[in-house]
Motif scaffolding. Sequence first.
Motif, mmCIF file in Angstrom:
data_model
loop_
_atom_site.group_PDB
_atom_site.id
_atom_site.type_symbol
_atom_site.label_atom_id
_atom_site.label_comp_id
_atom_site.label_asym_id
_atom_site.label_seq_id
_atom_site.Cartn_x
_atom_site.Cartn_y
_atom_site.Cartn_z
ATOM 1 N N VAL A 127 32.723 34.781 48.464
ATOM 2 C CA VAL A 127 33.875 34.514 47.615
ATOM 3 C C VAL A 127 33.395 33.817 46.357
ATOM 4 C CG1 VAL A 127 35.955 33.092 47.416
ATOM 5 C CG2 VAL A 127 35.540 34.370 49.501
ATOM 6 N N SER A 128 33.909 34.253 45.220
ATOM 7 C CA SER A 128 33.616 33.583 43.953
ATOM 8 C C SER A 128 34.932 33.109 43.352
ATOM 9 C CB SER A 128 32.898 34.527 42.991
ATOM 10 O OG SER A 128 32.573 33.857 41.788
ATOM 11 N N VAL A 129 35.043 31.794 43.186
ATOM 12 C CA VAL A 129 36.237 31.141 42.656
ATOM 13 C C VAL A 129 36.108 31.068 41.144
ATOM 14 C CG1 VAL A 129 37.566 28.990 42.668
ATOM 15 C CG2 VAL A 129 36.449 29.779 44.777
ATOM 16 N N CYS A 130 37.117 31.534 40.421
ATOM 17 C CA CYS A 130 37.050 31.587 38.949
ATOM 18 C C CYS A 130 35.778 32.335 38.550
ATOM 19 C CB CYS A 130 37.089 30.199 38.329
ATOM 20 S SG CYS A 130 38.584 29.268 38.713
ATOM 21 N N ALA A 131 35.689 33.572 38.989
ATOM 22 C CA ALA A 131 34.464 34.371 38.938
ATOM 23 C C ALA A 131 34.039 34.820 37.549
ATOM 24 C CB ALA A 131 34.633 35.602 39.825
ATOM 25 N N GLY A 132 34.901 34.715 36.576
ATOM 26 C CA GLY A 132 34.541 35.203 35.250
ATOM 27 C C GLY A 132 34.247 36.696 35.312
ATOM 28 N N GLN A 133 33.128 37.075 34.748
ATOM 29 C CA GLN A 133 32.727 38.483 34.731
ATOM 30 C C GLN A 133 31.773 38.819 35.874
ATOM 31 O OE1 GLN A 133 31.338 39.287 30.732
ATOM 32 N NE2 GLN A 133 33.276 38.639 29.846
ATOM 33 N N GLY A 134 31.580 37.876 36.784
ATOM 34 C CA GLY A 134 30.781 38.133 37.980
ATOM 35 C C GLY A 134 29.284 38.165 37.759
ATOM 36 N N ARG A 182 37.959 33.148 26.700
ATOM 37 C CA ARG A 182 37.213 33.173 27.975
ATOM 38 C C ARG A 182 36.392 34.450 28.143
ATOM 39 N NH1 ARG A 182 36.592 28.232 30.059
ATOM 40 N NH2 ARG A 182 38.512 27.081 29.883
ATOM 41 N N HIS A 183 36.717 35.477 27.394
ATOM 42 C CA HIS A 183 35.960 36.715 27.472
ATOM 43 C C HIS A 183 34.675 36.597 26.652
ATOM 44 C CE1 HIS A 183 34.845 40.847 26.297
ATOM 45 N NE2 HIS A 183 35.157 41.111 27.555
ATOM 46 N N ASP A 184 34.792 36.241 25.404
ATOM 47 C CA ASP A 184 33.626 36.161 24.514
ATOM 48 C C ASP A 184 32.668 35.048 24.910
ATOM 49 O OD1 ASP A 184 34.582 38.320 23.149
ATOM 50 O OD2 ASP A 184 35.478 37.132 21.530
ATOM 51 N N TRP A 185 33.180 34.008 25.555
ATOM 52 C CA TRP A 185 32.351 32.901 26.000
ATOM 53 C C TRP A 185 31.194 33.394 26.876
ATOM 54 C CZ3 TRP A 185 31.473 31.049 30.980
ATOM 55 C CH2 TRP A 185 30.905 29.777 31.089
ATOM 56 N N HIS A 186 31.400 34.461 27.616
ATOM 57 C CA HIS A 186 30.393 34.978 28.537
ATOM 58 C C HIS A 186 29.174 35.568 27.838
ATOM 59 C CE1 HIS A 186 32.367 34.481 32.482
ATOM 60 N NE2 HIS A 186 33.435 34.393 31.712
ATOM 61 N N HIS A 187 29.251 35.823 26.555
ATOM 62 C CA HIS A 187 28.101 36.356 25.826
ATOM 63 C C HIS A 187 26.932 35.369 25.790
ATOM 64 C CE1 HIS A 187 30.111 40.001 24.755
ATOM 65 N NE2 HIS A 187 31.080 39.363 24.130
ATOM 66 N N VAL A 188 27.211 34.098 26.020
ATOM 67 C CA VAL A 188 26.140 33.094 26.046
ATOM 68 C C VAL A 188 25.134 33.416 27.153
ATOM 69 C CG1 VAL A 188 25.626 30.628 26.259
ATOM 70 C CG2 VAL A 188 27.705 31.368 25.096
ATOM 71 N N TYR A 189 25.598 34.063 28.214
ATOM 72 C CA TYR A 189 24.692 34.436 29.303
ATOM 73 C C TYR A 189 23.629 35.444 28.844
ATOM 74 C CZ TYR A 189 27.661 32.223 32.829
ATOM 75 O OH TYR A 189 28.354 31.327 33.593
ATOM 76 N N VAL A 232 30.207 30.821 49.265
ATOM 77 C CA VAL A 232 31.304 30.503 48.355
ATOM 78 C C VAL A 232 30.698 29.998 47.054
ATOM 79 C CG1 VAL A 232 33.330 29.053 47.942
ATOM 80 C CG2 VAL A 232 32.889 29.961 50.240
ATOM 81 N N LEU A 233 31.154 30.573 45.942
ATOM 82 C CA LEU A 233 30.666 30.180 44.626
ATOM 83 C C LEU A 233 31.751 29.426 43.870
ATOM 84 C CD1 LEU A 233 28.961 33.539 43.602
ATOM 85 C CD2 LEU A 233 27.937 31.568 44.752
ATOM 86 N N LEU A 234 31.387 28.264 43.366
ATOM 87 C CA LEU A 234 32.259 27.429 42.544
ATOM 88 C C LEU A 234 31.447 27.040 41.315
ATOM 89 C CD1 LEU A 234 35.048 25.967 42.428
ATOM 90 C CD2 LEU A 234 33.891 23.992 43.438
ATOM 91 N N CYS A 235 31.158 28.008 40.495
ATOM 92 C CA CYS A 235 30.248 27.810 39.363
ATOM 93 C C CYS A 235 31.013 27.758 38.050
ATOM 94 C CB CYS A 235 29.212 28.932 39.332
ATOM 95 S SG CYS A 235 28.232 28.993 40.843
ATOM 96 N N GLY A 236 30.765 26.683 37.308
ATOM 97 C CA GLY A 236 31.410 26.522 36.018
ATOM 98 C C GLY A 236 32.855 26.084 36.102
ATOM 99 N N GLU A 279 39.567 35.922 39.580
ATOM 100 C CA GLU A 279 39.495 35.546 38.164
ATOM 101 C C GLU A 279 40.866 35.727 37.527
ATOM 102 O OE1 GLU A 279 38.865 34.462 34.473
ATOM 103 O OE2 GLU A 279 37.400 34.111 36.044
ATOM 104 N N LEU A 280 41.326 34.698 36.837
ATOM 105 C CA LEU A 280 42.646 34.731 36.208
ATOM 106 C C LEU A 280 42.674 35.564 34.926
ATOM 107 C CD1 LEU A 280 45.568 33.702 36.260
ATOM 108 C CD2 LEU A 280 44.782 31.676 35.022
ATOM 109 N N ALA A 281 41.624 35.490 34.128
ATOM 110 C CA ALA A 281 41.598 36.194 32.837
ATOM 111 C C ALA A 281 41.413 37.691 33.069
ATOM 112 C CB ALA A 281 40.486 35.647 31.949
ATOM 113 N N ALA A 282 42.416 38.459 32.691
ATOM 114 C CA ALA A 282 42.419 39.898 32.976
ATOM 115 C C ALA A 282 41.219 40.624 32.362
ATOM 116 C CB ALA A 282 43.718 40.525 32.484
ATOM 117 N N ARG A 283 40.817 40.284 31.146
ATOM 118 C CA ARG A 283 39.669 40.956 30.517
ATOM 119 C C ARG A 283 38.379 40.662 31.277
ATOM 120 N NH1 ARG A 283 39.388 39.388 24.445
ATOM 121 N NH2 ARG A 283 37.584 40.766 24.474
#
Length: 175
Positions: free
Chosen positions: A43-50, A3-10, A116-120, A72-76
């Motif tokens: 509020v951002s739900v499951c915010a990832g890296q924001g 879930r951390h490396d996935w964000h590089h697609v952005y 409220v953000l519910l993205c992805g 965000e659940l994933a600590a990284r």
Amino acid sequence: MDRHDWHHVYDDPDSVLGRRLRTVRARIAEALDAAPPGGIKAVSVCAGQGHDLLGVLAAHPRRADVRARLVELAARNAAEARAAAAGLGLGDCVAVVTGDAALVRNYADAVPAVLVLLCGVLGNVADEGMEETVDRVSRLCAPGGTLVWTRNRKAPDRDPRVCDWLEALTERRDG
């Protein structure tokens, strides 16, 4: 999936997620522009890296009005969001909670929110739980607030159903 490396697609503005990010940021900016004067809870739900909210707040004229909670659940990923907020000078107005977005306690004092953000998220929710998820997340919104949500359009396309649920929820709450 990491879930951390996935964000590089952005990082690729021409990727599907890069294009989605631009659209989401545009909707966030519109919601902030339209918000009444004074404080704006977000509020951002499951915010990832924001990436979505932080990318707008960095230069938005209403940034000082915003008090945001990213869950965000994933600590990284939460650590990345926290560092990004601090690096943008948003540390005082953005709180990042490392925790389960399904737990109401993670939104204490942050709701009802104007934005409220519910993205992805909905693309990762089974059909059986999607309507309940939409209902619960919509309850985080203040009356007249904005819910920005995304879901892929892969078959079966659930977007029309999500729109119908949100319309019905709005009618019940307004009526």
